[in-house]
Design a protein around this motif. Sequence first.
Motif, PDB file in Angstrom:
ATOM      1  N   LEU B 128       0.842  -1.200   0.000  1.00 18.78           N
ATOM      2  CA  LEU B 128       0.000   0.000   0.000  1.00 18.78           C
ATOM      3  C   LEU B 128       0.878   1.251   0.000  1.00 18.78           C
ATOM      4  N   TRP B 129       1.919   1.238   0.812  1.00 18.80           N
ATOM      5  CA  TRP B 129       2.831   2.384   0.870  1.00 18.80           C
ATOM      6  C   TRP B 129       3.656   2.504  -0.404  1.00 18.80           C
ATOM      7  N   GLU B 134       4.617   5.487  -5.515  1.00 19.19           N
ATOM      8  CA  GLU B 134       4.636   5.458  -6.972  1.00 19.19           C
ATOM      9  C   GLU B 134       3.723   6.538  -7.551  1.00 19.19           C
ATOM     10  N   ASN B 135       2.476   6.614  -7.091  1.00 17.83           N
ATOM     11  CA  ASN B 135       1.561   7.563  -7.733  1.00 17.83           C
ATOM     12  C   ASN B 135       1.387   8.852  -6.947  1.00 17.83           C
ATOM     13  N   GLY B 136       1.705   8.813  -5.671  1.00 17.04           N
ATOM     14  CA  GLY B 136       1.748  10.027  -4.855  1.00 17.04           C
ATOM     15  C   GLY B 136       0.478  10.834  -4.755  1.00 17.04           C
ATOM     16  N   ARG B 137      -0.622  10.276  -5.144  1.00 16.66           N
ATOM     17  CA  ARG B 137      -1.833  11.114  -5.129  1.00 16.66           C
ATOM     18  C   ARG B 137      -2.448  11.182  -3.754  1.00 16.66           C
ATOM     19  N   SER B 138      -2.599  10.000  -3.122  1.00 12.57           N
ATOM     20  CA  SER B 138      -3.230  10.032  -1.801  1.00 12.57           C
ATOM     21  C   SER B 138      -2.620   8.983  -0.905  1.00 12.57           C
ATOM     22  N   LEU B 139      -2.592   9.306   0.385  1.00 13.32           N
ATOM     23  CA  LEU B 139      -2.062   8.370   1.348  1.00 13.32           C
ATOM     24  C   LEU B 139      -2.940   7.122   1.422  1.00 13.32           C
ATOM     25  N   PRO B 140      -2.335   6.005   1.869  1.00 14.41           N
ATOM     26  CA  PRO B 140      -3.169   4.811   2.068  1.00 14.41           C
ATOM     27  C   PRO B 140      -4.246   5.094   3.118  1.00 14.41           C
ATOM     28  N   ARG B 245      14.464   7.138   0.878  1.00 14.96           N
ATOM     29  CA  ARG B 245      13.408   6.882  -0.108  1.00 14.96           C
ATOM     30  C   ARG B 245      12.154   7.477   0.465  1.00 14.96           C
ATOM     31  N   TYR B 246      11.598   8.456  -0.215  1.00 16.37           N
ATOM     32  CA  TYR B 246      10.411   9.067   0.375  1.00 16.37           C
ATOM     33  C   TYR B 246       9.571   9.730  -0.689  1.00 16.37           C
ATOM     34  N   ARG B 247       8.396  10.108  -0.286  1.00 17.71           N
ATOM     35  CA  ARG B 247       7.496  10.846  -1.177  1.00 17.71           C
ATOM     36  C   ARG B 247       6.882  11.946  -0.352  1.00 17.71           C
ATOM     37  N   ARG B 253       6.781  14.648   4.556  1.00 18.21           N
ATOM     38  CA  ARG B 253       7.584  13.621   3.920  1.00 18.21           C
ATOM     39  C   ARG B 253       7.209  12.246   4.460  1.00 18.21           C
ATOM     40  N   TYR B 254       6.923  11.315   3.584  1.00 20.06           N
ATOM     41  CA  TYR B 254       6.615   9.941   4.005  1.00 20.06           C
ATOM     42  C   TYR B 254       7.707   9.028   3.472  1.00 20.06           C
ATOM     43  N   HIS B 255       8.504   8.502   4.401  1.00 24.42           N
ATOM     44  CA  HIS B 255       9.633   7.674   3.958  1.00 24.42           C
ATOM     45  C   HIS B 255       9.257   6.204   3.929  1.00 24.42           C
ATOM     46  N   HIS B 256      10.232   5.343   3.632  1.00 23.02           N
ATOM     47  CA  HIS B 256       9.919   3.960   3.254  1.00 23.02           C
ATOM     48  C   HIS B 256       9.985   2.939   4.389  1.00 23.02           C
TER      49      HIS B 256
END
Lengths: 132, 328, 174
Positions: B128-129, B134-140, B245-247, B253-256
């Motif tokens: 999910l993360w 990958e698409n960065g549109r919305s958080l899980p 690695r983050y978006r 910032r949401y990292h991996h």
Amino acid sequence: MTGRLSELTGLQIMKNKYLNDIVLIAVLLAVSLVLWFATVTGGNGKTGEKVRITVGDEIIGEYSLGTDASVDVRGMLTVVIENGQVCVTGETCRNHICAKHRPISKAGQTIVCLPNGVIVRITGNGELDAVI
Amino acid sequence: MRKSRRGSIKKIIIAALLAVTSLTAFSSCGQKRFSETYTDVFDTVTTFTACCQNKNKFAELSQTVHDELKRIDAIFSIYNEKSSAFAINTEKNAIICDDMYQVLLVSREFYDKTGGKLNIAMGSVLSLWHEFRENGRSLPEKEALMSASAHADMDNLHFTDVNAAISDPDMTLDFGAVAKGYAADAVSRLLDCDFILNIGGNVYAGGHKEGGSKWSVGVENPDGGLLTVLAASDVSVVTSGDYQRYRELNGVRYHHIIDSETLYPSVLYRSVTIIHTSSLIADALSTALFCMDIESGRALALEYGAEALWMKNDGTLVRTDGFANYEK
Amino acid sequence: MSTTKKIALTGVFTALAVALSYVEFLVPITFVPVPGFKLGIANLAIMAALFFLGPFEAAAVSALRLVLTLFLFSNVNAFFYSVCGALLSLAVMIIIKKTTFFSEIGTSVSGAVFHNIGQIALASLILKGSGIWYYFPALMLAGTLTGTVNGLILRFASGPLGKIFKTSGVQTGQ
């Protein structure tokens, strides 16, 4: 008789030998200072640090770290070199998994934009073999 | 008497100088260093550096290393449809090779020792993360994460030395926390020369570099510069950080590195660095300790004989007792 | 000076050299990324041997010090750099002393500087690059300073020491 060394280098030779010593030391100090400024002020202080930009296996450019520059990498992103620091702006990679956005400035450090296959690396005789 | 003595002294000196310079030609890694970078394994940048006599010898060596990395990646990559990991995840039952068995063993051990903080069975949550990054549109969605986490129980993974099976149809494995470490160990087993291998931040330093000193590994300060520089020889250094690695979404910032309890990226520290002779252990420990409190982390590091460095959110550094021995 | 006395003093200076080497060992030169670069403090003992006894004894002290240091607390790579530095340094000091243009201070300074030159030259051979010479100005500065200090110590200690050793017929200018 005892400590003849100090007696031999007594008054009569004192002026000659010690003067020579002082001259020698002064010359050596001067030379080392001159060399110091010659090496430290050349380039970025360290030996030959360059910014190497690769796309895939191809090196598309190498720039001196000490010279400010702005390099467009095939429209995918721009590499900016300023005051001995390198950063990447304007990435168009679709998911921004560019590993780092902070400026790098030491040999061995890299900024990576994997989707585009772009790696910006600082090369040179810096002391670091890997940066994590 | 004096003159012949002086003459023989000079001869001795010259002979010795010659002997010394020729001897030093053989001192460790007294050759030139070569580097190659691979971008096709482990979804990251890998750099292999070694000291060799000439370019051809290095090319051979590099080919061996690259082949081994590809081999390991092809076992553990969950996105590679031909991989062992993919087979286990889709068919829920597959024959496994020894490499997979070794990794499953260590992963199970770490799952137990870290109270589930290191969990390779967390694939459903991690995917999910991964999708978000990958698409960065919305958080899980929180509900999606919660229901995914119900299918992350390591007890539903059953394996022997030749077979692995998952009894929960919605559970998948993800080897992101251990694959790079295992790969680095595999490469180090193949080589007996001096080298340094950096698989996306997972470093193994074998032997010494040219001139005989240890390899220098710099640990990044996420806010710029370095936290420290380590002198590494025959040891692995791995860092888990929130900057790797983050978006970003809406300025956050949401990292991996996902905490198995909160199901969100762990926010305990900026980075955790582990030093250990096994890269697999170091990799697993760095992920686990990144999600654990310092006291538990310290105890676990001690148990495995690893050294650790934490960078807290306020920028301060915490070390295990022996960490400073590796610092320059 | 009797042979017995010479041997005894050689032993004394060797012990002093090893002790000073240990001090060197405790002060690592961190800014140069090569192991084995040392400050050259032990040069004092070798110089003392050179001025009180002679070049052959100085060479013996130097060689013994290198071997003993290697086995006691050093490593093989540092050993090679020390050997190179020591050989070049000793050769230069013997020559300079012979010219009598300089006193112990000048001799010491030359010895120290050439000790560093020897080390850097070896490093540039091994590392196959001229980059290592970047560190030479700093080393040269350090060498000049330690050499001066060593020379001064020898100059002022040689009087009282000479009396202690009761050395008659101390060789100079040979």
